[in-house]
Enzyme design. Sequence first.
Site, PDB file in Angstrom:
ATOM      1  N   ASP A  22       0.843  -1.203   0.000  1.00  0.00           N
ATOM      2  CA  ASP A  22       0.000   0.000   0.000  1.00  0.00           C
ATOM      3  C   ASP A  22       0.877   1.252   0.000  1.00  0.00           C
ATOM      4  O   ASP A  22       0.569   2.246  -0.677  1.00  0.00           O
ATOM      5  CB  ASP A  22      -0.923  -0.007   1.218  1.00  0.00           C
ATOM      6  CG  ASP A  22      -1.722  -1.293   1.311  1.00  0.00           C
ATOM      7  OD1 ASP A  22      -2.183  -1.772   0.262  1.00  0.00           O
ATOM      8  OD2 ASP A  22      -1.864  -1.826   2.434  1.00  0.00           O
ATOM      9  N   HIS A  52      -5.450  -3.409   5.431  1.00  0.00           N
ATOM     10  CA  HIS A  52      -4.810  -3.815   4.175  1.00  0.00           C
ATOM     11  C   HIS A  52      -5.823  -4.319   3.153  1.00  0.00           C
ATOM     12  O   HIS A  52      -5.532  -5.209   2.369  1.00  0.00           O
ATOM     13  CB  HIS A  52      -3.746  -4.883   4.483  1.00  0.00           C
ATOM     14  CG  HIS A  52      -2.956  -5.331   3.298  1.00  0.00           C
ATOM     15  ND1 HIS A  52      -2.230  -4.473   2.496  1.00  0.00           N
ATOM     16  CD2 HIS A  52      -2.777  -6.571   2.760  1.00  0.00           C
ATOM     17  CE1 HIS A  52      -1.644  -5.169   1.527  1.00  0.00           C
ATOM     18  NE2 HIS A  52      -1.965  -6.443   1.663  1.00  0.00           N
TER      19      HIS A  52
END
Length: 315
Positions: free
Chosen positions: A152, A179
């Site tokens: 990310d 996530h």
Amino acid sequence: APDRKVAILGAAGGIGQPLSLLMKLNPLVSRLALYDIAGTPGVAADVSHINTRSEILGYAGEEQLGKALEGADVVIIPAGVPRKPGMTRDDLFNINAGIVKSLCTAIAKYCPHALVNVISNPVNSTVPIASEVFKKAGTYDEKRLFGVTTLDVVRAKTFYAGKAKVNVADVIVPVVGGHAGVTILPLFSQATPSANLSSEEIEALTKRTQDGGTEVVEAKAGKGSATLSMAYAGAIFADACLKGLNGVPDVVECSFVQSTVTDLPFFASKVRLGKNGVEEVLGLGALSDYEKEGLEALKPELKSSIEKGIKFANA
Ligand code: ADP
């Protein structure tokens, strides 16, 4: 450099193979144990020909898992199964959750002090599962358990650099929360080098970061998900763990860890890494109104994913 053993569980997979390659290139690694239930001998033989420091140890099949783990300083877990036609999200959850549960049971037995880097999705649930397994085994140390959210951060940096027209190598962007989808909250208001992006641009960057996985799945058109960029991200995070263990100062990466930053028991934020794993979980810093809204919006989903993991582990 100190003797450091890294074990990769699921080393023959789509993520595992490039991750094995990248960890073979890491000069901090002296022994690299590659473990999978199938296909490890080929990957191990292939990677072992690369003329870098580490010795490659290949282990195939469950009876060799203990050997793979013994003496490991860092264990990286990309093991899992891909979603097959007819399989529901819940089927996939149950299989991957079961894999993480059994691998963590072995970690508790064979290398209870290792730093554990969980890549297997859904990380928002598999990290709480790992914590429950370790608690039951009496080996849980919250400083040693990490959900790898580095992809990310990698995506946020790349997309921000492209939009802000700054050198990507200089970019720092914290990404917090979880996530998956909306639980991923990039803090572009804290991005450096700073840029005057409009709120529409920030919103688009945020959505693109949250949907990065889908972008890759669609581009691969039925032939898989993010493996190369995930392997890169996994290698960056493992390298940070090794630097911390080796006493390098000021090693900070975002990771999904046990946390008191919010009212949720696990949360991704900046973490200072040291000789015992987590040295300090850093706070969120100042948030824009848009980020504050995003934070409140992600909490219910993240909370229920964490609870789903804990429930699975105790069922
Ligand atoms: P991804 O793209 O997420 O890496 P893959 O299916 O390509 O997905 O790879 C997952 C890997 O995990 C496979 O090589 C598979 O053999 C491995 N795997 C599955 N179950 C286990 C397990 N219990 N222990 C170790 N590895 C496992």
